[in-house]
Design an enzyme around this catalytic site. Structure first.
Site, short mmCIF file in Angstrom:
data_model
loop_
_atom_site.label_atom_id
_atom_site.label_comp_id
_atom_site.label_asym_id
_atom_site.label_seq_id
_atom_site.Cartn_x
_atom_site.Cartn_y
_atom_site.Cartn_z
N HIS A 60 0.82 -1.21 0.00
CA HIS A 60 0.00 0.00 0.00
C HIS A 60 0.86 1.27 0.00
CE1 HIS A 60 0.98 0.92 4.19
NE2 HIS A 60 0.87 -0.38 4.43
N GLU A 87 -1.59 -7.01 7.62
CA GLU A 87 -0.26 -6.87 8.20
C GLU A 87 -0.15 -7.71 9.48
OE1 GLU A 87 2.77 -6.69 8.03
OE2 GLU A 87 3.27 -4.58 7.71
#
Length: 205
Positions: free
Chosen positions: A11, A84
């Site tokens: 990202h 994550e």
């Protein structure tokens, strides 16, 4: 069915990235620079003619993914396993704060040893195995010969790639960290993949 190419895309930047804060699975949004990075990278990744876009459900990843969706006409499929690493109650802390409170963790990290990210978080190996499993499933459920883009997060994607290459956890330091909005290209091969390119960024990103 098996994809011929998996593009692992991190990202774009968030305010916490810029401040060096642990994000983990907190839903921190892209900042303006991160959105610009995502748009620039999307131009380059669209040229690879992806057949699918699969993203972590955290907004910094899914908003990055939608920049590519707008260019390709594809929908963004959500895969929570691409999140994550869970850092538990370290969310929002800086490295200096974590190291000061947990000097043993600092020593392990510098030596390339794995350690749990807080008492309630994951180890690096746990996060990497989770994301590697997701990437395997994504590749194997995609059309033969296709390119699929998986949008996720820097640490977990890096460890997952190490595992898919047949290497052990300590090799994640050899690869080095993934930059915001960078993409890496892998060639699936069962449980032993090939790394074609790593940490690509768009010009000016």
């Amino acid at each position: 069915m098996t994809a011929a190419r998996v593009v692992a895309w991190r990202h774009g930047e968030t305010a916490w990235n810029a401040e060096g804060r642990y994000q983990g699975q907190a839903d921190v949004a892209l900042n303006p620079k991160g959105r610009d990075q995502a748009r620039a990278a999307a131009v380059r990744i669209a040229a690879l003619q992806p057949a699918r876009i699969v993203s972590s459900d955290l907004s910094r990843a899914s908003d990055t993914a939608w920049e590519l969706a707008r260019r390709t006409g594809l929908v963004v499929e959500v895969e929570p396993r691409l999140q994550e690493i869970n850092v538990g109650d370290w969310v929002g802390m800086t490295n200096d704060e974590v190291f000061a409170a947990h000097p043993d963790f600092a020593a392990d990290l510098r030596a390339g040893r794995d350690a749990r990210r807080s008492a309630t978080g994951e180890t690096g190996a746990q996060a990497g195995a989770r994301v590697a499993e997701a990437l395997l499933d994504i590749a194997e459920s995609s059309p033969d010969g296709s390119t699929v883009v998986a949008v996720g997060h820097g640490f977990a994607l890096r460890v997952a790639m190490v595992f898919l290459l047949g290497l052990d956890y300590a090799h994640n330091l050899t690869l080095g960290g993934l930059w915001n909005a960078s993409w890496s290209v892998l060639q699936p091969g069962g449980e032993s993949w090939r790394l074609v390119s790593y940490n690509n960024v768009a010009d000016g990103a």
